[in-house]
Design a protein around this motif. Structure first.
Motif, short mmCIF file in Angstrom:
data_model
loop_
_atom_site.label_atom_id
_atom_site.label_comp_id
_atom_site.label_asym_id
_atom_site.label_seq_id
_atom_site.Cartn_x
_atom_site.Cartn_y
_atom_site.Cartn_z
N ILE A 221 40.74 -25.53 18.00
CA ILE A 221 39.59 -25.14 18.83
C ILE A 221 38.36 -24.96 18.49
O ILE A 221 37.72 -25.61 18.78
CB ILE A 221 40.91 -24.81 20.03
N LEU A 222 38.87 -24.06 17.55
CA LEU A 222 37.94 -22.72 16.90
C LEU A 222 37.52 -23.51 16.27
O LEU A 222 35.89 -23.22 16.14
CB LEU A 222 38.43 -21.90 16.34
N GLY A 223 37.98 -24.76 15.16
CA GLY A 223 37.48 -25.00 14.26
C GLY A 223 36.43 -26.14 14.37
O GLY A 223 35.62 -26.86 13.93
N SER A 224 37.13 -27.48 16.00
CA SER A 224 36.20 -28.28 15.99
C SER A 224 34.60 -27.39 16.74
O SER A 224 34.02 -28.44 16.32
CB SER A 224 37.13 -29.13 17.19
N ILE A 225 34.92 -26.29 17.11
CA ILE A 225 33.63 -25.95 18.09
C ILE A 225 32.76 -25.22 16.90
O ILE A 225 31.95 -25.11 16.93
CB ILE A 225 33.95 -24.40 18.62
N ILE A 226 33.78 -24.98 15.49
CA ILE A 226 32.34 -24.26 14.49
C ILE A 226 32.23 -25.74 13.95
O ILE A 226 31.02 -25.40 13.58
CB ILE A 226 32.82 -23.75 13.72
N ASN A 232 25.47 -30.29 14.74
CA ASN A 232 24.07 -29.76 15.52
C ASN A 232 23.42 -28.75 15.54
O ASN A 232 22.61 -30.02 15.74
CB ASN A 232 25.04 -30.66 16.95
N TYR A 233 23.79 -27.92 14.88
CA TYR A 233 22.16 -27.14 14.86
C TYR A 233 22.49 -26.40 13.33
O TYR A 233 21.29 -25.80 13.46
CB TYR A 233 23.00 -25.88 15.86
N ILE A 234 23.19 -26.39 12.72
CA ILE A 234 22.81 -25.73 10.95
C ILE A 234 23.08 -27.02 10.50
O ILE A 234 21.41 -27.34 9.76
CB ILE A 234 24.17 -24.95 11.19
N ASN A 235 23.98 -27.39 9.90
CA ASN A 235 23.61 -28.76 9.05
C ASN A 235 22.94 -28.37 8.12
O ASN A 235 21.62 -29.24 7.71
CB ASN A 235 23.57 -30.26 9.89
N LEU A 236 23.44 -27.41 7.04
CA LEU A 236 22.46 -27.47 5.30
C LEU A 236 22.80 -28.33 4.55
O LEU A 236 21.05 -28.72 4.25
CB LEU A 236 22.93 -26.19 5.53
N VAL A 237 23.56 -29.50 4.90
CA VAL A 237 23.99 -30.46 3.91
C VAL A 237 24.11 -31.28 4.17
O VAL A 237 25.59 -32.09 4.19
CB VAL A 237 24.39 -30.16 2.67
N PRO A 238 22.99 -32.20 4.82
CA PRO A 238 23.10 -33.70 5.50
C PRO A 238 23.78 -34.59 5.21
O PRO A 238 25.04 -35.44 5.86
CB PRO A 238 21.89 -34.11 6.63
#
Length: 278
Positions: A221-226, A232-238
């Protein structure tokens, strides 16, 4: 039986290590893929003889695209090459009555193919053996440096993950020992009622597996949320988004199964070391 608060601690410790190892494995896998891909960015230059026509050069370039180790081939027209060089040097094209440059190719190799020095030597031999080719330039030192960097990083990754796993094993073994000690008197009472040791061990193991189940569920659950927040909001290396998602999912699943095996073995070890016959 006495309330065993160490079960909550075991659940928390397993949850933390499941997340740490899954994320670490995902990051290390992605970085390793990046290092591997650097081999495909190293160009191998092939220069044709002066008397080779454009059609011959293009035909040979197309034939190279079918080579098992070749990722892509870029044909360099000698007119374009001369214009590019003169523009960089800020020199007029008119001062050359004829083009002194030959047709050439820029070849990029597949990462796994370029990882092996014998493959580099093999393709060099293949290129040089063609009677259309005048010169082949392969930066073997750069290929070797990338391979060495990748190997060093892999060794570091194994050591880091191994350290995490060893640390988790030590902590869990200590917590299981404490948990058994807290329940020792209750287990001894069960023996007085004729309950066999194997049955008592299964009771001990069942309590441990419950901790594993909760830790696994919370980690998913936590891994999926992270992962959702990262994509969706960080994605440093698309460019490596899929690598990160797939590696996290695979590493999480594998380590959940691996942690169950480790926990079962540790429970068996602690029980039969600490348990006393009555």
């Amino acid at each position: 039986m006495k309330k065993d608060s160490t079960r909550l601690v075991i659940t928390f410790i397993m949850l933390i290590f499941l997340l740490i190892i899954s994320f670490s494995a995902s990051i290390l896998y992605t970085v390793n893929n990046y290092l591997e891909s650097k081999r495909s960015n190293v160009p191998v230059f092939v220069f044709f003889k002066d008397n080779v026509s454009k059609e011959q050069a293009l035909s040979y370039a197309n034939s190279l695209k079918t080579h098992a180790g070749v990722k892509s081939v870029k044909f360099i027209d000698k007119s374009e090459a001369l214009s590019d060089i003169l523009s960089k040097l800020n020199l007029p094209l008119q001062q050359f009555s004829e083009n002194p440059l030959p047709y050439s190719l820029e070849i990029f190799l597949k990462p796994q193919f370029a990882a092996e020095p014998p493959n580099i030597n093999s393709i060099e031999k293949t290129l040089k053996s063609n009677n259309l080719i005048d010169e082949v330039r392969i930066p073997k030192g750069l290929f070797a440096n990338i391979s060495q960097t990748t190997l060093t990083f892999k060794e570091f990754s194994y050591v880091l993950l191994g350290t995490f796993i060893l640390l988790e094993i030590i902590i869990l073994a200590l917590l299981l020992k404490i948990s058994y000690d807290l329940q020792r008197s209750n287990y001894n009472k069960l023996k007085l009622f004729g309950i066999k040791r194997l049955r008592i061990f299964l009771i001990f193991l069942k309590q441990t597996i419950v901790s594993w189940l909760f830790a696994s569920l919370f980690s998913v659950i936590l891994g999926s949320i992270i992962m959702f927040l990262y994509i969706n909001y960080i994605n440093l290396v698309p460019a490596y988004q899929n690598d990160i998602l797939i590696s996290f999912g695979v590493s999480s699943g594998l380590y959940i199964v691996f942690s169950l095996i480790i926990l079962t073995i540790l429970s068996l070890f602690v029980f039969f070391i600490e348990d006393e016959k009555i």
